[in-house]
Motif scaffolding. Sequence first.
Motif, PDB file in Angstrom:
ATOM      1  N   SER A   7       1.494   7.695  -2.392  1.00 16.97           N
ATOM      2  CA  SER A   7       0.905   6.495  -1.795  1.00 16.97           C
ATOM      3  C   SER A   7      -0.591   6.611  -1.577  1.00 16.97           C
ATOM      4  O   SER A   7      -1.215   5.632  -1.203  1.00 16.97           O
ATOM      5  CB  SER A   7       1.570   6.199  -0.452  1.00 16.97           C
ATOM      6  N   MET A  13       0.793  -1.218   0.000  1.00 19.02           N
ATOM      7  CA  MET A  13       0.000   0.000   0.000  1.00 19.02           C
ATOM      8  C   MET A  13       0.828   1.272   0.000  1.00 19.02           C
ATOM      9  O   MET A  13       0.292   2.350   0.144  1.00 19.02           O
ATOM     10  CB  MET A  13      -0.929   0.009   1.200  1.00 19.02           C
ATOM     11  N   SER A  14       2.137   1.140  -0.080  1.00 23.23           N
ATOM     12  CA  SER A  14       2.904   2.368  -0.158  1.00 23.23           C
ATOM     13  C   SER A  14       3.768   2.319  -1.400  1.00 23.23           C
ATOM     14  O   SER A  14       4.343   1.290  -1.722  1.00 23.23           O
ATOM     15  CB  SER A  14       3.749   2.564   1.094  1.00 23.23           C
ATOM     16  N   SER A  15       3.819   3.421  -2.108  1.00 24.13           N
ATOM     17  CA  SER A  15       4.627   3.442  -3.308  1.00 24.13           C
ATOM     18  C   SER A  15       5.803   4.381  -3.076  1.00 24.13           C
ATOM     19  O   SER A  15       5.733   5.237  -2.203  1.00 24.13           O
ATOM     20  CB  SER A  15       3.783   3.845  -4.510  1.00 24.13           C
ATOM     21  N   PRO A  26      -2.788   3.837  -3.696  1.00 31.32           N
ATOM     22  CA  PRO A  26      -2.720   2.450  -3.214  1.00 31.32           C
ATOM     23  C   PRO A  26      -3.253   2.301  -1.793  1.00 31.32           C
ATOM     24  O   PRO A  26      -3.874   1.282  -1.469  1.00 31.32           O
ATOM     25  CB  PRO A  26      -1.222   2.101  -3.275  1.00 31.32           C
ATOM     26  N   SER A  37       9.643  -1.110  -0.331  1.00 31.44           N
ATOM     27  CA  SER A  37       8.490  -0.276  -0.642  1.00 31.44           C
ATOM     28  C   SER A  37       8.403   0.909   0.286  1.00 31.44           C
ATOM     29  O   SER A  37       8.839   0.850   1.423  1.00 31.44           O
ATOM     30  CB  SER A  37       7.197  -1.090  -0.559  1.00 31.44           C
ATOM     31  N   GLY A  38       7.879   1.992  -0.232  1.00 27.95           N
ATOM     32  CA  GLY A  38       7.545   3.148   0.594  1.00 27.95           C
ATOM     33  C   GLY A  38       8.631   4.168   0.793  1.00 27.95           C
ATOM     34  O   GLY A  38       8.392   5.201   1.381  1.00 27.95           O
ATOM     35  N   ARG A  84       8.482   1.740  11.375  1.00 26.26           N
ATOM     36  CA  ARG A  84       7.936   1.355  10.087  1.00 26.26           C
ATOM     37  C   ARG A  84       8.201  -0.117   9.787  1.00 26.26           C
ATOM     38  O   ARG A  84       7.400  -0.795   9.167  1.00 26.26           O
ATOM     39  CB  ARG A  84       8.592   2.201   9.004  1.00 26.26           C
ATOM     40  N   GLU A 113       0.588  -2.187   6.135  1.00 26.71           N
ATOM     41  CA  GLU A 113      -0.232  -3.365   5.826  1.00 26.71           C
ATOM     42  C   GLU A 113      -0.742  -4.033   7.110  1.00 26.71           C
ATOM     43  O   GLU A 113      -1.859  -4.521   7.176  1.00 26.71           O
ATOM     44  CB  GLU A 113       0.566  -4.384   4.988  1.00 26.71           C
TER      45      GLU A 113
END
Lengths: 79, 324
Positions: free
Chosen positions: B94, A48-50, B97, A62-63, B56, B62
């Motif tokens: 973000s 869910m993170s780009s 997504p 990611s992220g 993180r 997620e």
Amino acid sequence: MQIQVLGSGCPTCKKLFELTKQAVEELGLKTEVEYITDIQKIVEMGVMSSPVLAINGKPAISGFLPDVEKIKETIKKFI
Amino acid sequence: MDIFYPIQLFSDWITFDIFNIEATTHLGVSVNFFIYDSLKIIFLLLIINYFMAIVRHYLPIEKLRNFLASRKWFGLDYFFASAFGTITPFCSCSSIPLFIGFIEAGIPLGVTLSFLITSPLVNQVAVVLFAGLFGWKITILYVISAMFLGIFGGFILGKLKLEKYVADYVWQIKSKKDENASIKIPFRDLIKTFWQEGWALTKKIIPYVLLGIAIGAAIHGYVPAGFFENYIKADNIFAVPISAIVAVPMYANAVGVIPIMQSLVEKGIPLGTAMAFMMAVVGLSLPEALILKRVMKIKLLVYFFGITTINIIIIGYLFNAFVK
């Protein structure tokens, strides 16, 4: 090996794509880096993170935007 | 004792001894302010970004999503979503997504919006800047306000039953589960990874921070105290809504806006007015609207922006009325 960069087209994502290409070149790999901006693909990967750096279809980073060294290290784990 | 006192000594030394600028000149005040604030903030950023890289790693978004989707929360989910929004780093790339990921996991639309509202307003970098420039009391009030904005805004939006205005394809997406974290990393390497991540982020935002502080420092040194009071009367009832509405289409990262805002407040702009401006710049913007347009129909977008703007205006008034 399949290397993909997925992002929503933002500057950070493009930068990751550039850096990944550079990393692949510096490692002397013959792999083509794919740049995907289809949001559905990102979500389908369960991330869910780009931006996302995906190797063999699975998210590896990611992220955040890593530096070239970090990308090289990550790719090396899959060689 | 102020733990940043050595930094003050160092910046005094650089400004007055090395650069040989008079302490009483505009330039002297500005340069001294710039060196002190930049060093202090970069130092704080390095620490907090390292720390957040650890958070993180152990609490990826997620996982937070799965927690929210795991059961019925009877309203508490608005609070959780907003609280998660404060600890997750957020880049506007973000937001799509994230939005789809939340909806797809079955999290209610209002709760998803709670997260989306709070997330850009509060992140580790914004908190460090706030604390470094305004002190802890105002920082805490700011974080509470941003959470209120998310919880209350998300709650209202949730009650309005706007689900039909989410782009249709969003409901069809199905994600694969448990595909993440394919590699197990030994702890020794993790420490290095955290550092790399933290440093990568710090490096990326330093130019913005320095630019913001430079503009702030110029205002600090050159604009006379109380200057803005002639233009924006503290009791002008329209000041807050005008600042907020003007700021909605604009976009700037919290990182650049906070130092400028601090200098403006110091020169006489009421805190609530400046805060409303800053929240609207950081939280809502035209680029953000264009990105969200890909997953929201226009009506939802209008409600989302409208209700958030109204809440920002309310917060601005509350700050002007109660925080001195």
